[in-house]
Each structure stands twice: as C-alpha cells, then as structure tokens.
Motif scaffolding. Structure first.
Motif, PDB file in Angstrom:
ATOM      1  N   GLU A   1       0.908  -1.109  -0.039  1.00  0.00           N
ATOM      2  CA  GLU A   1       0.382  -0.006  -0.043  1.00  0.00           C
ATOM      3  C   GLU A   1       0.953   0.879  -0.368  1.00  0.00           C
ATOM      4  O   GLU A   1       0.771   2.087  -0.538  1.00  0.00           O
ATOM      5  CB  GLU A   1      -1.175   0.155   1.364  1.00  0.00           C
ATOM      6  N   ALA A   2       2.192   1.242   0.768  1.00  0.00           N
ATOM      7  CA  ALA A   2       3.372   2.218   0.775  1.00  0.00           C
ATOM      8  C   ALA A   2       3.299   2.852  -0.382  1.00  0.00           C
ATOM      9  O   ALA A   2       3.653   3.491  -0.875  1.00  0.00           O
ATOM     10  CB  ALA A   2       3.733   2.304   1.920  1.00  0.00           C
ATOM     11  N   LEU A   3       3.584   1.620  -0.954  1.00  0.00           N
ATOM     12  CA  LEU A   3       4.615   1.869  -2.663  1.00  0.00           C
ATOM     13  C   LEU A   3       3.283   1.906  -3.556  1.00  0.00           C
ATOM     14  O   LEU A   3       4.128   2.828  -4.431  1.00  0.00           O
ATOM     15  CB  LEU A   3       4.977   0.274  -2.594  1.00  0.00           C
ATOM     16  N   LYS A   4       2.369   2.177  -3.639  1.00  0.00           N
ATOM     17  CA  LYS A   4       0.945   2.449  -4.474  1.00  0.00           C
ATOM     18  C   LYS A   4       1.107   3.367  -4.503  1.00  0.00           C
ATOM     19  O   LYS A   4       0.897   4.582  -5.096  1.00  0.00           O
ATOM     20  CB  LYS A   4       0.140   1.318  -4.246  1.00  0.00           C
ATOM     21  N   ALA A   5       1.132   4.312  -2.767  1.00  0.00           N
ATOM     22  CA  ALA A   5       0.636   5.423  -2.519  1.00  0.00           C
ATOM     23  C   ALA A   5       1.619   6.334  -3.367  1.00  0.00           C
ATOM     24  O   ALA A   5       1.642   7.507  -3.841  1.00  0.00           O
ATOM     25  CB  ALA A   5       1.089   5.649  -1.699  1.00  0.00           C
ATOM     26  N   ALA A   6       2.909   5.789  -2.777  1.00  0.00           N
ATOM     27  CA  ALA A   6       4.046   6.644  -3.414  1.00  0.00           C
ATOM     28  C   ALA A   6       4.748   7.151  -5.078  1.00  0.00           C
ATOM     29  O   ALA A   6       4.821   7.305  -5.512  1.00  0.00           O
ATOM     30  CB  ALA A   6       5.622   6.203  -2.674  1.00  0.00           C
ATOM     31  N   GLU A   7       4.407   5.602  -5.563  1.00  0.00           N
ATOM     32  CA  GLU A   7       4.253   5.715  -7.067  1.00  0.00           C
ATOM     33  C   GLU A   7       2.881   6.719  -7.830  1.00  0.00           C
ATOM     34  O   GLU A   7       3.159   7.101  -8.481  1.00  0.00           O
ATOM     35  CB  GLU A   7       4.046   3.877  -7.935  1.00  0.00           C
TER      36      GLU A   7
END
Length: 84
Positions: A15-21
């Motif tokens: 989830e954190a990766l998706k938000a960062a992307e």
C-alpha cells in the motif's frame, strides 16, 4: 507456514509503495507538462525524468500518458493474434 504478521507487513508495504508511485506519477505529470505557450513538450525532460526515477524512458512516458500504454498494449495484442 506463513506468519500473519509478515503478511500484514507485506500488505502495508505494498500500500505504501502504491501511494508513493501515485506521488511519483503526479510529479512526473507536472515535470513533463507541455509548455503553455508552444504546447510542445519541454526538450530533454523525459530522459532526465528517467534518470531521476531510475525507470526507463518508456515507463516514464506511459506513466504520464496512460493512453499511450493502452495503445501499445493493444498493438502488441493485435500483433500476437496476427501471428497465430
């Protein structure tokens, strides 16, 4: 067996990766915005964006212009069916 804590940690990291992307994509759209006067892309920015992000130029282009990714995917799929 898998530890439920590990699975939860993985889900949170995804989830954190998706938000960062999404933040990177928004920043790329601003960085690669067309010149308001000429309407043309700013020269050299795609390569610079690829250097900054570590992504390839094609991924940068497709992130900024999702229609481009869809069109390329459709062409690839058409080519596969033509070879069958």
């Amino acid at each position: 067996m898998s530890d439920p804590g590990d699975e939860r940690e993985l889900a949170e990291a995804v989830e954190a990766l998706k938000a960062a992307e999404e933040r990177v994509a928004a920043a790329l759209r601003a960085f690669l915005a067309r010149d308001p006067v000429t309407g043309r892309p700013v020269h050299g920015r795609i390569g610079r964006a690829a250097d900054i992000t570590g992504w390839g130029q094609q991924r940068v282009k497709e992130t900024v212009t999702p229609e481009l990714a869809e069109r390329r995917r459709a062409q690839r799929d058409d080519g596969k069916e033509a070879r069958r």
